[in-house]
Design an enzyme around this catalytic site. Structure first.
Site, PDB file in Angstrom:
ATOM      1  N   GLU A  43       0.850  -1.187   0.000  1.00  8.40           N
ATOM      2  CA  GLU A  43       0.000   0.000   0.000  1.00  8.40           C
ATOM      3  C   GLU A  43       0.890   1.243   0.000  1.00  8.40           C
ATOM      4  O   GLU A  43       1.484   1.590   1.018  1.00  8.40           O
ATOM      5  CB  GLU A  43      -0.902  -0.001   1.231  1.00  8.40           C
ATOM      6  CG  GLU A  43      -1.735   1.256   1.417  1.00  8.40           C
ATOM      7  CD  GLU A  43      -2.398   1.330   2.781  1.00  8.40           C
ATOM      8  OE1 GLU A  43      -2.614   2.462   3.263  1.00  8.40           O
ATOM      9  OE2 GLU A  43      -2.683   0.267   3.379  1.00  8.40           O
ATOM     10  N   LYS A 134     -11.172  -1.408   6.961  1.00  8.73           N
ATOM     11  CA  LYS A 134      -9.920  -1.172   7.663  1.00  8.73           C
ATOM     12  C   LYS A 134     -10.231  -0.637   9.059  1.00  8.73           C
ATOM     13  O   LYS A 134     -10.772   0.461   9.198  1.00  8.73           O
ATOM     14  CB  LYS A 134      -9.076  -0.161   6.865  1.00  8.73           C
ATOM     15  CG  LYS A 134      -7.848   0.367   7.583  1.00  8.73           C
ATOM     16  CD  LYS A 134      -7.174   1.428   6.718  1.00  8.73           C
ATOM     17  CE  LYS A 134      -6.095   2.167   7.469  1.00  8.73           C
ATOM     18  NZ  LYS A 134      -5.446   3.205   6.647  1.00  8.73           N
TER      19      LYS A 134
END
Length: 219
Positions: A43, A134
């Site tokens: 990421e 998340k």
């Protein structure tokens, strides 16, 4: 098909390396070190200068490796999300839920992982099509929170980020996390240019995931 593949790979890997860096070059070196150590979910956060160019370069570099998933993090709006997609990002991560970002990710069938902290936020994100929620910052709650959330929402896929380390990653996974996001303690050696250390730490994380999942199956 692409969306399902990305979600499957992220789940199988169980770890996403959250890459923050002082320069595009450092971000690439960190990503390379993580991948060499076995963490193939990357990421690249938009706190990195020219993050879209970093994503583009990494996507090109690893296009023949079907296990490597390059995504974008700290995506605050739909414009940034589209910029990341055009650069090659295969998943989009946000610190908070954004409806327009969810819409554009759904339109282009790119997995969206928004940050949530409460049951209400998680429910709202799921209704908007979020594939993985998340839990951020995970350090506020701890691993037991996932089991509590999955009681009323057993269908939710949760990825804690923030507060995950080598000592507690097993607890996060055993409590039901589909994957974890790991940043600071993994990439910290980049500050002294010790990318080999990042590779070593990455290998330790990969081993911890294997151990946690084996223990969970045997319980």
């Amino acid at each position: 098909m692409e969306k399902a593949l990305v979600l499957t790979k992220l789940s199988e890997q169980g770890i996403v390396a959250v890459v923050r860096a002082d320069s595009p070059e450092e971000a690439i070196h960190i990503s390379d070190a993580c991948i060499e150590g076995g963490i193939t979910g990357i990421e690249v956060t938009f706190t990195v200068r020219d993050a879209d160019q970093v994503i583009k370069e990494l996507s090109s570099q690893y296009k023949e490796n079907e296990n490597v998933m390059i995504g974008a993090g700290t995506v605050l709006d739909s414009t940034t999300a589209r910029l990341a997609m055009l650069a090659g990002a295969r998943f989009i991560v946000s610190p908070a839920f954004d409806a327009e970002t969810a819409r554009i990710c759904n339109l282009y069938q790119v997995p969206y992982l928004p940050g949530c902290m409460t049951i209400a936020e998680i429910k709202h994100a799921m209704e908007a099509g979020a594939d993985i929620v998340k839990l951020f910052p995970g350090s506020v709650y701890g691993p037991s929170f996932i089991k509590a959330v999955r009681a009323p929402l057993p269908q939710v896929n949760v990825m804690p980020t923030g507060g995950v380390d080598l000592d507690n990653i097993g607890l996060w996974l055993q409590n039901g996390a589909v994957a974890v996001g790991v940043g600071g303690n993994l990439v910290a050696p980049a500050a002294t240019g010790d990318f080999a250390k990042i590779t070593s730490i990455a290998r330790q994380y990969v081993q911890k995931v294997r151990e946690a999942r084996t223990e969970r199956v045997n319980i």
